[in-house]
Design a protein around this motif. Sequence first.
Motif, PDB file in Angstrom:
ATOM      1  N   LYS A  17       0.695  -1.148  -0.151  1.00 38.13           N
ATOM      2  CA  LYS A  17       0.069   0.056   0.022  1.00 38.13           C
ATOM      3  C   LYS A  17       0.801   1.165  -0.056  1.00 38.13           C
ATOM      4  N   ALA A  18       1.839   1.247   0.825  1.00 36.83           N
ATOM      5  CA  ALA A  18       2.892   2.407   0.755  1.00 36.83           C
ATOM      6  C   ALA A  18       3.553   2.596  -0.541  1.00 36.83           C
ATOM      7  N   ILE A  19       3.872   1.574  -1.264  1.00 30.86           N
ATOM      8  CA  ILE A  19       4.404   1.798  -2.491  1.00 30.86           C
ATOM      9  C   ILE A  19       3.640   2.065  -3.485  1.00 30.86           C
ATOM     10  N   ARG A  20       2.336   1.657  -3.486  1.00 30.66           N
ATOM     11  CA  ARG A  20       1.294   2.229  -4.357  1.00 30.66           C
ATOM     12  C   ARG A  20       0.795   3.840  -3.992  1.00 30.66           C
ATOM     13  N   ALA A  21       1.019   4.043  -2.788  1.00 32.75           N
ATOM     14  CA  ALA A  21       0.872   5.568  -2.737  1.00 32.75           C
ATOM     15  C   ALA A  21       2.047   6.211  -3.274  1.00 32.75           C
ATOM     16  N   VAL A  22       3.267   5.897  -2.950  1.00 29.85           N
ATOM     17  CA  VAL A  22       4.597   6.783  -3.564  1.00 29.85           C
ATOM     18  C   VAL A  22       4.220   6.650  -5.090  1.00 29.85           C
ATOM     19  N   ARG A  23       3.880   5.671  -5.672  1.00 34.30           N
ATOM     20  CA  ARG A  23       3.680   5.735  -7.225  1.00 34.30           C
ATOM     21  C   ARG A  23       2.695   6.634  -7.398  1.00 34.30           C
ATOM     22  N   THR A  24       1.633   6.885  -6.899  1.00 31.08           N
ATOM     23  CA  THR A  24       0.646   7.922  -7.228  1.00 31.08           C
ATOM     24  C   THR A  24       1.303   9.267  -7.034  1.00 31.08           C
ATOM     25  N   LEU A  25       1.882   9.481  -6.051  1.00 32.13           N
ATOM     26  CA  LEU A  25       2.695  10.778  -5.804  1.00 32.13           C
ATOM     27  C   LEU A  25       3.813  10.945  -6.676  1.00 32.13           C
ATOM     28  N   LEU A  26       4.473  10.023  -7.196  1.00 33.34           N
ATOM     29  CA  LEU A  26       5.292  10.365  -8.305  1.00 33.34           C
ATOM     30  C   LEU A  26       4.680  10.688  -9.642  1.00 33.34           C
ATOM     31  N   ASP A  27       3.526  10.046  -9.801  1.00 31.43           N
ATOM     32  CA  ASP A  27       2.626  10.119 -11.003  1.00 31.43           C
ATOM     33  C   ASP A  27       2.049  11.900 -10.852  1.00 31.43           C
ATOM     34  N   ILE A  28       2.019  12.342  -9.898  1.00 32.75           N
ATOM     35  CA  ILE A  28       1.471  13.778  -9.735  1.00 32.75           C
ATOM     36  C   ILE A  28       2.704  14.654 -10.005  1.00 32.75           C
ATOM     37  N   ALA A  29       4.021  14.332  -9.483  1.00 37.33           N
ATOM     38  CA  ALA A  29       5.178  15.105  -9.371  1.00 37.33           C
ATOM     39  C   ALA A  29       6.035  15.174 -10.876  1.00 37.33           C
ATOM     40  N   ASP A  30       6.727  16.128 -10.931  1.00 40.18           N
ATOM     41  CA  ASP A  30       7.550  16.343 -12.287  1.00 40.18           C
ATOM     42  C   ASP A  30       8.710  15.526 -11.909  1.00 40.18           C
ATOM     43  N   VAL A  31       8.764  14.398 -12.621  1.00 37.14           N
ATOM     44  CA  VAL A  31      10.158  13.530 -12.373  1.00 37.14           C
ATOM     45  C   VAL A  31      11.171  13.268 -13.328  1.00 37.14           C
ATOM     46  N   ARG A  32      11.122  14.247 -14.119  1.00 46.20           N
ATOM     47  CA  ARG A  32      11.671  14.049 -15.467  1.00 46.20           C
ATOM     48  C   ARG A  32      13.275  13.880 -15.390  1.00 46.20           C
ATOM     49  N   GLN A  33      13.824  14.572 -14.301  1.00 43.15           N
ATOM     50  CA  GLN A  33      15.297  14.592 -14.187  1.00 43.15           C
ATOM     51  C   GLN A  33      15.634  14.124 -12.670  1.00 43.15           C
ATOM     52  N   SER A  34      14.761  13.298 -12.112  1.00 41.99           N
ATOM     53  CA  SER A  34      14.691  13.113 -10.741  1.00 41.99           C
ATOM     54  C   SER A  34      15.497  11.885 -10.507  1.00 41.99           C
ATOM     55  N   GLU A  35      16.123  11.961  -9.258  1.00 46.06           N
ATOM     56  CA  GLU A  35      16.980  10.934  -8.651  1.00 46.06           C
ATOM     57  C   GLU A  35      16.438  10.180  -7.403  1.00 46.06           C
ATOM     58  N   VAL A  36      17.095   9.157  -7.068  1.00 44.52           N
ATOM     59  CA  VAL A  36      16.494   8.632  -5.753  1.00 44.52           C
ATOM     60  C   VAL A  36      17.726   8.475  -4.796  1.00 44.52           C
ATOM     61  N   ASP A  37      17.619   8.846  -3.492  1.00 48.11           N
ATOM     62  CA  ASP A  37      18.536   8.698  -2.569  1.00 48.11           C
ATOM     63  C   ASP A  37      18.469   7.428  -1.492  1.00 48.11           C
ATOM     64  N   LEU A  38      19.291   6.380  -1.357  1.00 48.92           N
ATOM     65  CA  LEU A  38      18.792   5.419  -0.510  1.00 48.92           C
ATOM     66  C   LEU A  38      19.819   5.369   0.792  1.00 48.92           C
ATOM     67  N   GLU A  39      19.054   5.232   1.876  1.00 47.33           N
ATOM     68  CA  GLU A  39      19.829   5.271   3.265  1.00 47.33           C
ATOM     69  C   GLU A  39      19.059   3.809   3.782  1.00 47.33           C
ATOM     70  N   ALA A  40      20.020   2.986   4.698  1.00 43.78           N
ATOM     71  CA  ALA A  40      19.590   1.896   5.424  1.00 43.78           C
ATOM     72  C   ALA A  40      20.679   1.600   6.353  1.00 43.78           C
ATOM     73  N   VAL A  41      19.922   0.807   7.159  1.00 52.17           N
ATOM     74  CA  VAL A  41      20.665   0.275   8.269  1.00 52.17           C
ATOM     75  C   VAL A  41      20.486  -1.291   8.009  1.00 52.17           C
ATOM     76  N   ILE A  42      21.601  -2.145   7.873  1.00 56.11           N
ATOM     77  CA  ILE A  42      21.711  -3.371   7.194  1.00 56.11           C
ATOM     78  C   ILE A  42      22.208  -4.012   8.391  1.00 56.11           C
ATOM     79  N   ARG A  43      21.645  -5.067   8.953  1.00 54.47           N
ATOM     80  CA  ARG A  43      22.069  -5.963  10.044  1.00 54.47           C
ATOM     81  C   ARG A  43      22.195  -7.241   9.642  1.00 54.47           C
TER      82      ARG A  43
END
Length: 189
Positions: A17-43
């Motif tokens: 559900k969270a990913i579907r919501a993100v996709r909806t928001l990305l469809d609303i936004a201008d993403v032509r030159q967008s990037e993604v930043d990834l942060e995590a704690v891997i255990r």
Amino acid sequence: MSNSVAAAILTTEDLAKAIRAVRTLLDIADVRQSEVDLEAVIRSSDVLAHVRDVLPDLEWWASAGKEHGSSEAGDDPADCLPIRVFDWCRPLDRAEPFIAALGPDLAAVRWDLDAWPAVPEVGLEEISQKWAYLTLTVNSRDLYQEKPSQDHTIHVHVRNRNGEQTARVHWLADQVGGRFTGRVELAPL
């Protein structure tokens, strides 16, 4: 460096559900030159293996500090667990495979958007890249992976000018069936 205010608009235990919501928001936004930043704690070594399948040239350092291991030093991350991942400026198509690889580990995935669009019917002008971000925290409620949780939260980052922040946050929340509860975090960008 500037700061953004990140407003939580949807918290759910359902990652799909969270990913579907993100996709909806990305469809609303201008993403032509967008990037993604990834942060995590891997255990765990299992999660690490899955993440390295997605990001073979992963940038990381030991949670105990860089002096205990890092990608910069050429160390093996499996020998340095837990590790912190800070891998920025990736193509948008890396986000969902990264999220899928995480299992129970904590992460924040931030989409650096080109703009949030104008919404004339509610009096909102387009806002530029400097104020247009979207973050999904996975297995954590905060942007910094300090508060483990069984759920996932979507945060939108917007400009605060003449009450625009509140109006846009409410409008974006409405688009994904969420609601703004007033929970915000300062986000250095």
